[in-house]
Design a protein around this motif. Sequence first.
Motif, short mmCIF file in Angstrom:
data_model
loop_
_atom_site.label_atom_id
_atom_site.label_comp_id
_atom_site.label_asym_id
_atom_site.label_seq_id
_atom_site.Cartn_x
_atom_site.Cartn_y
_atom_site.Cartn_z
N GLU A 109 0.84 -1.21 0.00
CA GLU A 109 0.00 0.00 0.00
C GLU A 109 0.87 1.25 0.00
OE1 GLU A 109 -3.68 1.73 -0.29
OE2 GLU A 109 -3.40 -0.43 -0.16
N ALA A 110 2.00 1.18 0.70
CA ALA A 110 2.90 2.34 0.78
C ALA A 110 3.74 2.50 -0.49
CB ALA A 110 3.82 2.20 1.99
N GLY A 111 3.83 1.42 -1.26
CA GLY A 111 4.64 1.50 -2.48
C GLY A 111 6.13 1.43 -2.19
N VAL A 112 6.49 0.73 -1.13
CA VAL A 112 7.90 0.54 -0.78
C VAL A 112 8.18 -0.96 -0.76
CG1 VAL A 112 7.99 2.68 0.57
CG2 VAL A 112 7.49 0.52 1.73
N SER A 113 9.45 -1.33 -0.66
CA SER A 113 9.79 -2.75 -0.60
C SER A 113 9.56 -3.29 0.81
CB SER A 113 11.25 -2.95 -1.00
OG SER A 113 12.10 -2.45 0.01
N ARG A 114 9.47 -4.60 0.88
CA ARG A 114 9.31 -5.23 2.19
C ARG A 114 10.53 -4.94 3.07
NH1 ARG A 114 5.93 -8.80 4.27
NH2 ARG A 114 6.60 -10.04 6.05
N ALA A 115 11.72 -4.97 2.48
CA ALA A 115 12.94 -4.69 3.25
C ALA A 115 12.92 -3.28 3.80
CB ALA A 115 14.17 -4.91 2.36
#
Length: 138
Positions: free
Chosen positions: A36-42
């Motif tokens: 949802e944030a548009g970032v990677s899991r890491a």
Amino acid sequence: MSDETAKLLRTAMDRLLAGRPRRTDGRLIKDNLWKEAGVSRATMNRATQVISEWDARVSACDSFTPREAQKNDEITVLQRELADKTRECTRLQKQLDAAATAIAAFHHDNALLRQELHRTGDIITLADHHAAPPSRSS
């Protein structure tokens, strides 16, 4: 972790908790948070402060989105109404059973009375009774 990443994650968190997802199915799981944030899991995993906030906020709402909580509330109300209606049906069935028993007893008594009248005298039907003129004593 940058302030921009934290802002993206918190905004995504707010959307998910409000039940207004844009990129996911809206379930309150960490997989949906980073998507949802548009970032990677890491990147999300490095945002330990935001993850702590996420865990606390999800725990506070029992892991239910507003829509899920509303549906659960509606289900609870419907279950209560169903239980009330079931009790009412049971009460009415008992009344119906009692009425059927009384009617059967009246039918039996009526049949016995008709047999007794047949042995002891004439049976006058109600139609005959109303048609006959009243008798007068002289």
